[in-house]
Scaffold this motif. Structure first.
Motif, PDB file in Angstrom:
ATOM      1  N   PHE A  64       4.806   1.729   0.677  1.00  7.60           N
ATOM      2  CA  PHE A  64       5.678   2.221  -0.398  1.00  7.60           C
ATOM      3  C   PHE A  64       6.521   3.407   0.083  1.00  7.60           C
ATOM      4  N   ILE A  65       5.860   4.375   0.688  1.00  3.55           N
ATOM      5  CA  ILE A  65       6.585   5.565   1.130  1.00  3.55           C
ATOM      6  C   ILE A  65       7.621   5.206   2.192  1.00  3.55           C
ATOM      7  N   ASN A  66       7.243   4.299   3.068  1.00  2.00           N
ATOM      8  CA  ASN A  66       8.220   3.860   4.076  1.00  2.00           C
ATOM      9  C   ASN A  66       9.415   3.167   3.453  1.00  2.00           C
TER      10      ASN A  66
ATOM     11  N   GLY B 281      11.800  15.758   6.476  1.00  3.75           N
ATOM     12  CA  GLY B 281      11.888  15.154   5.138  1.00  3.75           C
ATOM     13  C   GLY B 281      10.559  14.554   4.735  1.00  3.75           C
ATOM     14  N   ILE B 282      10.581  13.327   4.215  1.00  8.00           N
ATOM     15  CA  ILE B 282       9.361  12.649   3.769  1.00  8.00           C
ATOM     16  C   ILE B 282       8.456  12.341   4.958  1.00  8.00           C
ATOM     17  N   GLY B 283       7.137  12.460   4.751  1.00  8.15           N
ATOM     18  CA  GLY B 283       6.204  11.995   5.780  1.00  8.15           C
ATOM     19  C   GLY B 283       5.188  13.019   6.229  1.00  8.15           C
ATOM     20  N   ASP B 284       5.306  14.244   5.785  1.00 10.26           N
ATOM     21  CA  ASP B 284       4.266  15.218   6.131  1.00 10.26           C
ATOM     22  C   ASP B 284       3.784  15.867   4.833  1.00 10.26           C
ATOM     23  N   ASP B 285       3.074  16.979   4.953  1.00  9.86           N
ATOM     24  CA  ASP B 285       2.559  17.614   3.732  1.00  9.86           C
ATOM     25  C   ASP B 285       3.652  18.321   2.955  1.00  9.86           C
ATOM     26  N   GLY B 286       4.723  18.634   3.615  1.00  8.37           N
ATOM     27  CA  GLY B 286       5.835  19.287   2.929  1.00  8.37           C
ATOM     28  C   GLY B 286       7.128  19.049   3.669  1.00  8.37           C
TER      29      GLY B 286
ATOM     30  N   ILE C 222      13.622  14.276  -0.268  1.00  8.29           N
ATOM     31  CA  ILE C 222      12.789  14.892   0.777  1.00  8.29           C
ATOM     32  C   ILE C 222      11.311  14.971   0.400  1.00  8.29           C
ATOM     33  N   GLY C 223      10.926  14.369  -0.701  1.00  6.52           N
ATOM     34  CA  GLY C 223       9.499  14.384  -1.016  1.00  6.52           C
ATOM     35  C   GLY C 223       9.230  14.051  -2.463  1.00  6.52           C
ATOM     36  N   GLY C 224       7.970  14.109  -2.826  1.00  2.00           N
ATOM     37  CA  GLY C 224       7.588  13.814  -4.200  1.00  2.00           C
ATOM     38  C   GLY C 224       6.137  13.440  -4.263  1.00  2.00           C
ATOM     39  N   ASP C 225       5.762  12.807  -5.357  1.00  2.00           N
ATOM     40  CA  ASP C 225       4.387  12.363  -5.518  1.00  2.00           C
ATOM     41  C   ASP C 225       4.402  11.175  -6.459  1.00  2.00           C
ATOM     42  N   THR C 226       3.452  10.276  -6.246  1.00  2.00           N
ATOM     43  CA  THR C 226       3.385   9.091  -7.090  1.00  2.00           C
ATOM     44  C   THR C 226       1.937   8.932  -7.517  1.00  2.00           C
ATOM     45  N   VAL C 227       1.686   9.079  -8.797  1.00  3.98           N
ATOM     46  CA  VAL C 227       0.300   9.038  -9.278  1.00  3.98           C
ATOM     47  C   VAL C 227       0.180   8.191 -10.540  1.00  3.98           C
TER      48      VAL C 227
ATOM     49  N   ASN D 180       0.839  -1.201   0.000  1.00  2.00           N
ATOM     50  CA  ASN D 180       0.000   0.000   0.000  1.00  2.00           C
ATOM     51  C   ASN D 180       0.878   1.257   0.000  1.00  2.00           C
ATOM     52  N   GLU D 181       0.202   2.405  -0.094  1.00  6.80           N
ATOM     53  CA  GLU D 181       0.937   3.664  -0.241  1.00  6.80           C
ATOM     54  C   GLU D 181       1.869   3.920   0.944  1.00  6.80           C
ATOM     55  N   PHE D 182       1.343   3.577   2.123  1.00  4.86           N
ATOM     56  CA  PHE D 182       2.117   3.793   3.348  1.00  4.86           C
ATOM     57  C   PHE D 182       3.404   2.968   3.316  1.00  4.86           C
TER      58      PHE D 182
ATOM     59  N   ASN E 133       8.864  13.090  -8.620  1.00  2.32           N
ATOM     60  CA  ASN E 133       7.463  12.877  -8.996  1.00  2.32           C
ATOM     61  C   ASN E 133       7.377  11.808 -10.076  1.00  2.32           C
ATOM     62  N   ILE E 134       6.547  10.826  -9.840  1.00  2.00           N
ATOM     63  CA  ILE E 134       6.432   9.724 -10.797  1.00  2.00           C
ATOM     64  C   ILE E 134       4.977   9.584 -11.236  1.00  2.00           C
ATOM     65  N   VAL E 135       4.761   9.662 -12.550  1.00  2.00           N
ATOM     66  CA  VAL E 135       3.456   9.313 -13.121  1.00  2.00           C
ATOM     67  C   VAL E 135       3.666   7.956 -13.779  1.00  2.00           C
TER      68      VAL E 135
HETATM   69  P1  ADP Z   1       0.064  14.380   0.385  1.00  3.95           P
HETATM   70  O1  ADP Z   1      -1.190  13.597   0.243  1.00  3.95           O
HETATM   71  O2  ADP Z   1       0.115  15.266   1.580  1.00  3.95           O
HETATM   72  O3  ADP Z   1       0.497  15.053  -0.888  1.00  3.95           O
HETATM   73  P2  ADP Z   1       1.382  11.898  -0.043  1.00  3.95           P
HETATM   74  O4  ADP Z   1       0.551  10.862   0.651  1.00  3.95           O
HETATM   75  O5  ADP Z   1       1.275  12.034  -1.521  1.00  3.95           O
HETATM   76  O6  ADP Z   1       1.191  13.296   0.696  1.00  3.95           O
HETATM   77  O7  ADP Z   1       2.893  11.620   0.315  1.00  3.95           O
HETATM   78  C1  ADP Z   1       3.311  11.397   1.641  1.00  3.95           C
HETATM   79  C2  ADP Z   1       4.776  11.696   1.755  1.00  3.95           C
HETATM   80  O8  ADP Z   1       5.512  10.870   0.881  1.00  3.95           O
HETATM   81  C3  ADP Z   1       5.112  13.141   1.412  1.00  3.95           C
HETATM   82  O9  ADP Z   1       6.165  13.540   2.261  1.00  3.95           O
HETATM   83  C4  ADP Z   1       5.600  13.027  -0.023  1.00  3.95           C
HETATM   84  O10 ADP Z   1       6.477  14.087  -0.327  1.00  3.95           O
HETATM   85  C5  ADP Z   1       6.266  11.658  -0.032  1.00  3.95           C
HETATM   86  N1  ADP Z   1       6.276  11.011  -1.369  1.00  3.95           N
HETATM   87  C6  ADP Z   1       5.239  10.535  -2.110  1.00  3.95           C
HETATM   88  N2  ADP Z   1       5.647  10.029  -3.291  1.00  3.95           N
HETATM   89  C7  ADP Z   1       6.990  10.172  -3.314  1.00  3.95           C
HETATM   90  C8  ADP Z   1       8.003   9.870  -4.258  1.00  3.95           C
HETATM   91  N3  ADP Z   1       7.755   9.333  -5.462  1.00  3.95           N
HETATM   92  N4  ADP Z   1       9.281  10.164  -3.929  1.00  3.95           N
HETATM   93  C9  ADP Z   1       9.558  10.751  -2.738  1.00  3.95           C
HETATM   94  N5  ADP Z   1       8.664  11.060  -1.820  1.00  3.95           N
HETATM   95  C10 ADP Z   1       7.388  10.790  -2.078  1.00  3.95           C
END
Ligand code: ADP
Ligand code: MG
Length: 323
Positions: free
Chosen positions: A6-8, A23-28, A117-122, A2-4, A86-88
């Motif tokens: 994956f992020i971990n 770093g990773i784990g909050d809204d920013g 320190i962050g990103g998005d996966t969609v 799951n997403e959790f 960021n990964i699409v």
């Molecule tokens: P939000 O819903 O607040 O945008 P997400 O659930 O998308 O947060 O992401 C949770 C955490 O994981 C955030 O700190 C985000 O930056 C990080 N994250 C998500 N996808 C990736 C990625 N591909 N690479 C690095 N960090 C990621």
């Protein structure tokens, strides 16, 4: 997964940069202010435009988009520090493939002590990867394209055209991954070391070679409002490529992209030092020309071939389809 989970799984155990607060784990992510300037760069790569999974692994793709960002930071004279990823990805992409992409980026991040320190996966139709990287630049450094001055030496690192030649070999089904040309294409080496070892030199006009040296030189000439003259015989060309016919060779060397080498200008006095530092640090660097006072209304870039000065075409590398 799951997403959790994956992020971990992609989250670093510890962070390296002391200015990172969250770093990773909050809204920013939170970075504390530092005394250096921060430089932010970003680059996107799209499947079948910038890369193809027919000849690159997911890890290669992650590595390469990271290399493009690091090359931009190098061209700004920066020390790399942080990045966002960021990964699409299409629906049927396996989790393990996404993790491979992340691991590809981490290969370079580890080398240069950077923190993810962050990103998005969609989900989306095509695989698209964006890296945004942050680096620090010492106060007072001049590294802009507009920093060239009349009388400067023009130089470049490495060898020109190897990446595009590597891509051509791949397209001709020569997929020996140990070939140095194919390596230059799929795993280019960004010139962060150059940025680091020259950080005591106040002014170096710099640009990285992503669209071919001709196009990068025009960018410098225009930003600095100068003419640039280079010499074909001085351009660093790999000896195996010298077997190509002159027309092909010129296309690769002058107009092909993604070598991720640096091209720049500096004073004649600084050149002596830069050449020496590069030699001591095993970085290939060549003096290829001179910056001159602008003669016409518009800045010009010329190339000396067999004692004849020709205007360099202002054309650069554009991606076609890799399908
Ligand atoms: P939000 O819903 O607040 O945008 P997400 O659930 O998308 O947060 O992401 C949770 C955490 O994981 C955030 O700190 C985000 O930056 C990080 N994250 C998500 N996808 C990736 C990625 N591909 N690479 C690095 N960090 C990621
Ligand atoms: Mg999100």
């Amino acid at each position: 997964m799951n997403e959790f989970e994956f992020i971990n799984s992609i989250k670093q155990q510890y962070y390296r940069q002391s200015t990172l607060i969250k770093g990773i784990g909050d809204d920013g992510a939170i970075i504390s202010g530092s005394s250096d300037r921060l430089v932010v760069v970003t680059d996107t790569m799209v499947e079948n435009v910038h890369f193809s999974l027919k000849y690159m692994t997911y890890s290669d793709v992650g590595y390469r988009v990271m290399a493009a960002n690091l090359s931009d930071l190098a061209a700004m004279g920066c020390k790399p520090q942080f990045y966002l990823l960021n990964i699409v990805a299409p629906k049927n992409t396996q989790n393990s493939s996404i993790i491979e992409i992340v691991n590809g980026t981490k290969e370079l991040a580890n080398r240069y002590n950077m923190d993810l320190i962050g990103g998005d996966t969609v989900e989306g139709e095509h695989l698209v990867i964006t890296v945004t990287a942050i680096g620090s630049q010492k106060h007072g450094l001049k590294r802009l394209r507009s920093d060239a001055l009349e009388g400067d030496v023009v130089f470049c690192t490495g060898y020109l055209g190897k990446s595009a030649y590597g891509l051509e070999l791949i397209k001709n089904n020569q997929i020996d991954k140990t070939s140095e040309f194919i390596q230059s294409h799929i795993r280019p080496n960004p010139r962060c070391d150059f940025a680091k070892i020259t950080s005591n030199i106040k002014r170096i006009c710099l640009n990285d070679i992503s669209d071919g040296i001709a196009s990068e030189l025009y960018e410098i000439a225009e930003a600095s409002d100068v003419d640039i003259e280079i010499d074909w015989d001085e351009l660093p060309i790999n000896h195996q490529m010298k077997q190509l016919n002159q027309h092909q060779l010129m296309e690769y060397v002058l107009y092909s992209g993604e070598d991720f080498e640096l091209v720049g200008t500096c004073s004649a006095v600084d050149w002596i030092q830069i050449e020496k530092i590069c030699l001591n640090n095993n970085i290939n660097i060549s003096k290829i020309g001179k910056v001159r006072r602008k003669k016409d209304a518009k800045p010009n870039v010329t190339i000396n071939i067999n004692e004849k000065l020709q205007t360099l075409e202002r054309k650069g590398f554009r991606h076609g389809s890799l399908d």
